[in-house]
Design an enzyme around this catalytic site. Structure first.
Site, mmCIF file in Angstrom:
data_model
loop_
_atom_site.group_PDB
_atom_site.id
_atom_site.type_symbol
_atom_site.label_atom_id
_atom_site.label_comp_id
_atom_site.label_asym_id
_atom_site.label_seq_id
_atom_site.Cartn_x
_atom_site.Cartn_y
_atom_site.Cartn_z
ATOM 1 C CE LYS A 118 -4.518 0.999 0.159
ATOM 2 N NZ LYS A 118 -5.653 -0.115 -0.359
HETATM 3 P P1 NAD Z 1 -13.105 7.612 -2.939
HETATM 4 O O1 NAD Z 1 -12.108 8.627 -2.438
HETATM 5 O O2 NAD Z 1 -13.441 7.423 -4.094
HETATM 6 O O3 NAD Z 1 -14.344 7.955 -1.906
HETATM 7 C C1 NAD Z 1 -14.266 7.996 -0.631
HETATM 8 C C2 NAD Z 1 -15.589 8.563 -0.191
HETATM 9 O O4 NAD Z 1 -15.703 8.533 1.536
HETATM 10 C C3 NAD Z 1 -16.083 9.853 -0.461
HETATM 11 O O5 NAD Z 1 -17.313 9.950 -0.908
HETATM 12 C C4 NAD Z 1 -15.700 10.774 0.617
HETATM 13 O O6 NAD Z 1 -16.226 11.952 0.883
HETATM 14 C C5 NAD Z 1 -15.908 9.892 1.807
HETATM 15 N N1 NAD Z 1 -15.418 9.988 3.098
HETATM 16 C C6 NAD Z 1 -13.896 10.230 3.340
HETATM 17 N N2 NAD Z 1 -13.796 10.478 4.716
HETATM 18 C C7 NAD Z 1 -15.175 10.381 5.216
HETATM 19 C C8 NAD Z 1 -15.578 10.522 6.567
HETATM 20 N N3 NAD Z 1 -14.683 10.874 7.550
HETATM 21 N N4 NAD Z 1 -16.785 10.394 6.702
HETATM 22 C C9 NAD Z 1 -17.811 10.118 5.745
HETATM 23 N N5 NAD Z 1 -17.284 10.112 4.563
HETATM 24 C C10 NAD Z 1 -16.063 10.103 4.193
HETATM 25 O O7 NAD Z 1 -12.485 6.203 -2.187
HETATM 26 P P2 NAD Z 1 -12.939 4.624 -2.604
HETATM 27 O O8 NAD Z 1 -12.015 4.337 -3.539
HETATM 28 O O9 NAD Z 1 -14.413 4.749 -2.675
HETATM 29 O O10 NAD Z 1 -12.433 3.964 -1.063
HETATM 30 C C11 NAD Z 1 -13.277 4.039 0.053
HETATM 31 C C12 NAD Z 1 -12.898 2.982 1.000
HETATM 32 O O11 NAD Z 1 -12.956 1.508 0.000
HETATM 33 C C13 NAD Z 1 -11.339 3.085 1.604
HETATM 34 O O12 NAD Z 1 -11.474 2.441 2.842
HETATM 35 C C14 NAD Z 1 -10.453 2.146 0.616
HETATM 36 O O13 NAD Z 1 -9.335 1.591 1.232
HETATM 37 C C15 NAD Z 1 -11.535 1.152 0.348
HETATM 38 N N6 NAD Z 1 -11.418 0.191 -0.788
HETATM 39 C C16 NAD Z 1 -11.310 0.847 -2.092
HETATM 40 C C17 NAD Z 1 -11.254 0.035 -3.245
HETATM 41 C C18 NAD Z 1 -11.200 0.376 -4.634
HETATM 42 O O14 NAD Z 1 -11.335 -0.209 -5.581
HETATM 43 N N7 NAD Z 1 -11.357 1.880 -4.835
HETATM 44 C C19 NAD Z 1 -11.015 -1.457 -2.981
HETATM 45 C C20 NAD Z 1 -11.045 -2.017 -1.601
HETATM 46 C C21 NAD Z 1 -11.240 -1.161 -0.543
#
Ligand code: NAD
Length: 428
Positions: A118
């Site tokens: 990561k």
């Molecule tokens: P992203 O940046 O596309 O979206 C994040 C979302 O969370 C946004 O809507 C943001 O406004 C919101 N957010 C951030 N902090 C917040 C808070 N404190 N309270 C409420 N909302 C909040 O990111 P993503 O890719 O959707 O990732 C989200 C989670 O999923 C992370 O934990 C990431 O590690 C995990 N994840 C992502 C993927 C992927 O393929 N993108 C895969 C596995 C896990």
């Protein structure tokens, strides 16, 4: 039996919010179930390699700013390190360590031949222009590229990084090695060797996990009041797919707060709003609620899809959902987990529920290396097959050991990595 370095007892409240310690606490419980010996336990619990870099960036106003970045490679035993890059102001090394370890376990749970890595950069991307972000991404890539490579470590998007970020990374790496190397990164645009279905893959995996969990609980989508935290790649797409499957998505949030409609949100309209305005703030056709209220709503299914440490010892007693499906990494602390388990709340853990992303990342890497690209139907059906079999593999282990699905997922994952480790042996 815990090893000398293992945590002897549950975490103190101060430690509850340290994601690496939270990962290690679950690791220790699972390792105890497996009777993992002390040496292997130490190898698998700790990161293999950690790199911290200073990233000088010439800002648009002519001033030089220096950002701090990390790349942690937790484990390579089953294959190259794999894992996203996060841009956020509160990134810290223990967070990146935890996220890297979760990648090792996640790849193992869905049985893709990768280890875990990561990356993170301490930056608020909203304060940078597009060209500043491009310079930051390119310089960060250059600083860590000695440890990257299609057979060594393959990054992907995470919070606040996207297809464009991956395109810059791929170009920077390719220019340095003097050949176009599409397999250096996943989550790329289709035009650069991305995979069909990758953008939706994590949300689709969350939807599949919800469906299988509902079957276990004897619940039906149309009677499932659903709340989703986060409306980005995982939460937004996850909520849209759940809405299409007939779930009543009553609330969703982003960092600006949440919106609620007891009759069910019009998810395509919500996502169109976010696309146009960049945030949920000012969305007109629903009531406003705070991010904290959203988590505590009266609902059947809660999908935390934003960030770590959202369900904690401080709010767990007010969480009403019967089913929690973790789209985010590490949204539930270890202390909260115990309370949820006592109350019989089914938690589909992050390392299973959000593994759709890395599964299709693996498909992307395979397609790049073959130079032959699959249809979206093929990608989605292979993802479906992989997620469903992982779900029931974990369910089987949970029944065998009498544990929660979280601990079962760790047991399954650690056992596979430990088996590979023992077979490879130790180079002296
Ligand atoms: P992203 O940046 O596309 O979206 C994040 C979302 O969370 C946004 O809507 C943001 O406004 C919101 N957010 C951030 N902090 C917040 C808070 N404190 N309270 C409420 N909302 C909040 O990111 P993503 O890719 O959707 O990732 C989200 C989670 O999923 C992370 O934990 C990431 O590690 C995990 N994840 C992502 C993927 C992927 O393929 N993108 C895969 C596995 C896990």
């Amino acid at each position: 039996m815990s090893s000398g370095t293992a945590l002897a007892s549950p975490l103190s409240q101060a430690d509850e919010f340290n994601p690496f310690l939270a990962m290690a606490e679950r690791f220790d419980v699972a390792a105890d179930h497996l009777g993992l010996d002390r040496g292997v336990r130490e190898v698998l619990r700790n990161p293999d390699r950690e790199l911290t870099v200073s990233i000088p960036v010439m800002m648009d106003d002519g001033n030089l700013r220096v950002f701090k970045g990390y790349r942690v490679q937790h484990n390579f035993v089953r294959g190259p390190a794999k894992g996203g890059i996060r841009f956020a102001p509160d990134v810290h090394l223990d967070e990146v360590r935890a996220l890297a370890a979760w990648m090792t376990w996640k790849c193992s749970v869905v049985n893709v031949p990768f280890g875990g890595g990561k990356g993170g950069v301490i930056v608020n991307p909203r304060e940078l222009s597009k060209s500043e972000l491009e310079r930051l991404t390119r310089r960060y890539t250059t600083s860590i590229m000695d440890i990257l490579g299609p057979d060594r470590d393959v990054p992907a998007p995470d919070m606040n990084t996207n297809e464009q970020t991956m395109a810059w990374l791929m170009d920077t790496y390719s220019m340095h090695v003097r050949r176009s190397t599409t397999a250096i990164v996943t989550g790329k645009p289709l035009a650069l060797g991305g995979s069909r279905g990758r953008t939706e893959a994590t949300g689709r995996g969350v939807m599949i996990s919800c469906r299988e969990a509902l079957k276990k609980l004897g619940m039906r989508p149309e009677n499932t009041r659903t709340v989703v935290q986060g409306s980005g790649n995982v939460g937004g797409i996850g909520a849209l797919l759940l809405h299409r499957e007939g779930y009543k998505v009553i609330a969703i949030s982003d960092v600006s707060g949440g919106i609620l409609d007891e009759k069910g949100l019009d998810m395509p309209a919500v996502l169109a709003w976010i696309k146009e305005h960049g945030s949920l703030a000012d969305y007109k056709d629903a009531d406003r609620i705070s991010g904290a209220e959203l988590l505590e709503l009266d609902c059947d299914l809660l999908a935390p899809c934003a960030t770590e440490n959202q369900i904690t010892s401080q709010n767990v007693d007010r969480i009403k959902a019967k089913l929690i499906v973790e789209g985010a990494n590490g949204p539930t602390t270890a202390a909260a987990d115990k309370k949820l388990e006592e109350r019989g709340v089914l938690v589909v853990p992050d390392i299973l529920a959000n593994a759709g992303g890395v599964t299709v990342s693996y498909f992307e890497w395979v397609q790049d290396r073959m130079g032959y690209f699959w249809t979206e139907e093929i990608v989605n059906s292979r993802l479906e097959q992989s997620m469903v079999s992982a779900f029931y593999d974990v369910d089987k282990v949970a029944k065998k050991y009498g544990t929660s699905m979280r601990i079962a997922a760790y047991i399954l994952a650690i056992d596979r990595v430990a088996t590979a480790y023992r077979l490879r042996g130790v180079l002296s």
